[in-house]
Design an enzyme around this catalytic site. Structure first.
Site, PDB file in Angstrom:
ATOM      1  N   CYS B 252       1.934   0.845  -5.311  1.00  0.00           N
ATOM      2  CA  CYS B 252       2.672   1.898  -4.621  1.00  0.00           C
ATOM      3  C   CYS B 252       3.615   2.549  -5.606  1.00  0.00           C
ATOM      4  O   CYS B 252       3.181   3.143  -6.585  1.00  0.00           O
ATOM      5  CB  CYS B 252       3.375   1.366  -3.380  1.00  0.00           C
ATOM      6  SG  CYS B 252       4.510   0.007  -3.680  1.00  0.00           S
ATOM      7  N   ARG B 257       5.808  -1.734  -0.998  1.00  0.00           N
ATOM      8  CA  ARG B 257       4.889  -1.379   0.085  1.00  0.00           C
ATOM      9  C   ARG B 257       3.521  -2.019  -0.150  1.00  0.00           C
ATOM     10  O   ARG B 257       2.836  -2.431   0.784  1.00  0.00           O
ATOM     11  CB  ARG B 257       4.731   0.141   0.167  1.00  0.00           C
ATOM     12  CG  ARG B 257       5.910   0.849   0.774  1.00  0.00           C
ATOM     13  CD  ARG B 257       5.758   2.351   0.691  1.00  0.00           C
ATOM     14  NE  ARG B 257       6.003   2.874  -0.638  1.00  0.00           N
ATOM     15  CZ  ARG B 257       5.845   4.148  -1.007  1.00  0.00           C
ATOM     16  NH1 ARG B 257       5.417   5.025  -0.115  1.00  0.00           N
ATOM     17  NH2 ARG B 257       6.124   4.547  -2.225  1.00  0.00           N
TER      18      ARG B 257
END
Lengths: 154, 307
Positions: B252, B257
């Site tokens: 990410c 994430r």
């Protein structure tokens, strides 16, 4: 930089933070997050009047208003308004510090606050520099808006 | 000693059901005294460093992704000695069952779980739905901070290779599946950071050639719980085109994430080889002469020179 350069309310807040240990400083920041006043109704109904500080990790919106017959004594008082969700207590805490420290002061007093004032709170290590950037950005945004507003009325 | 694993129909469909617990399960474990007597350690890990202080699950301790898990000088995670000290101070021993939960559909909780896994902690689970589901169900919260008895945690050398990819690993991986979990705007190169999040200074926008775009939150349902096995299969095997046995890298912006997606691929869908590239776009988007694709197409590898 010392607290002598700061308006008295802000200087008192900085002194309070500096007198505490690091974990206690976090606790105090939490208290400021809880003390942040709600937006007045005229702003709640007009979110477009608020400006987002995108440097903050969580959504933070702010605006300023100037009062002709303010309590500052030395001219126009600047009022500050913030909006941040309860799930973002760090961001709310920063907003609470700036509200208590700067609300009602004159434009000149706010513009004289040093840009790196947030560093004086002694939170950088406990919060991390990344998160402190949000507070510095918030102060910067307030000063830019105050400068624009006082320039326009001058 | 490992605490018993939860059995339910939803979890049974996953490859490793022992990696999840439900809010009901945790509530009854709390009632049985398992948290109070240290059999089970509950850890809250959030994006906001003060959110735990506003109220947390009774008995839960806090681990902050930034101040506790990142080294404060080098861009890296803490070393074995610092991790052992951290774990012990939270009442965690090497064989303790740890349940992690947090805000934003367990985004940061999954990141903490991934770091625990770098140190080979065996029994670490996520609370399905995280903090928001616990609160939505009106369950108990407290501001009391527990003072756990110090755990017994050895200094374990971090073993990065199985679940962590560095930039050179990703370059060597090109041609095999990559999952980009950022927003569509970040993937196409329209922007280099999350909408409404700080600009962290990537010089170039776009994605790593051939990476499939599957924003991380697609693995989560409305209530923050993981989607069912069937739904996850449709997303990752169907749309993204992964096949059983694939060697996968997820990335990410800084690796948080993608920890959530790493968890879903590794433990829910059972991919043996899944690595999280934590350097992610803040490294790739600044690195000299690495290939980048702009726009919505995945692009190809090798990349044609001069195009």
């Amino acid at each position: 930089m010392t607290t002598q350069a700061l308006p008295s309310a802000l200087a008192a807040i900085v002194d309070d933070f500096q007198a505490l240990s690091e974990p206690e400083r976090l606790q105090l920041l939490l208290e400021f997050s809880e003390g942040l006043p709600e937006l007045p109704e005229r702003l709640t109904n007009h979110p477009e009047l608020l400006e987002q500080v995108v440097e903050c990790q969580s959504p933070l919106f702010l605006t300023i208003e100037t009062e002709k017959d303010g309590t500052a004594g030395t001219g126009t008082a600047v009022r500050l308004f913030f909006k941040a969700p309860a799930e973002a207590p760090t961001t709310r805490g920063f907003a609470g510090v700036l509200h208590e420290g700067l609300d009602g002061l004159s434009a000149a007093e706010i513009l004289a606050v040093p840009d790196d004032m947030p560093e004086l709170l002694g939170l950088t290590r406990a919060i991390t520099p990344l998160r402190m950037r949000g507070m510095t950005a918030m102060l910067g945004r307030i000063k830019r808006k105050v400068a624009a507003a006082s320039g326009a009325s001058a | 000693m490992p605490y018993p694993v939860e059995q339910n129909e939803k979890f049974a469909a996953y490859a490793h059901p022992e990696r999840l617990v439900s809010t009901e399960w945790l509530a009854s474990a709390l009632e049985s005294g398992a948290v109070a007597n240290g059999e089970l350690v509950v850890v809250e890990s959030d994006e906001d460093v003060l959110l735990y202080e506003t109220g947390h699950i009774p008995g839960a301790v806090k681990i902050d992704w930034h101040t506790d898990l990142n080294d404060d000088v080098t861009r890296d995670y803490v070393d074995g000695a610092a991790f052992a000290e951290l774990a012990a101070s939270k009442g965690i021993s090497r064989d303790t069952t740890v349940v992690i939960y947090g805000d934003k559909s367990n985004w940061w909780a999954a990141y903490a779980l991934w770091v625990f896994t770098l140190f080979g902690h065996q029994d670490v689970r996520l609370l399905d739905g995280g903090r928001d589901k616990w609160i939505a169900e009106g369950r108990d919260l407290t501001r009391d901070k527990p003072a756990p008895a110090t755990g017994d945690y050895p200094v374990v050398e971090r073993d990065d290779a199985p679940i962590r990819a560095f930039k050179d690993d990703v370059l060597a991986h090109l041609g095999k599946p990559l999952i980009d979990v950022r927003s569509a705007e970040e993937y196409t190169g329209q922007r280099t950071h999350m909408p409404a999040y700080p600009e962290e200074g990537a010089l170039r926008g776009g994605h790593i050639p051939t990476a499939a775009s599957v924003p991380w939150a697609r693995a989560a349902a409305e209530d923050g719980t993981f989607r069912s096995r069937e739904e996850l299969d449709a997303i990752y095997l169907g749309e993204a085109g992964l096949a059983a046995g694939d060697d996968v890298v997820a990335y990410c912006r800084i690796g948080e994430r993608s920890s959530h997606t790493w968890f879903a691929l590794k433990f829910l869908l059972g991919f043996e080889s899944v690595r999280n590239y934590d350097g992610s776009w803040t490294e790739w988007g600044n690195a000299v002469r690495v290939p980048i694709v702009k726009g919505a197409e995945r692009g190809s590898f090798p990349v044609a020179v001069g195009v």
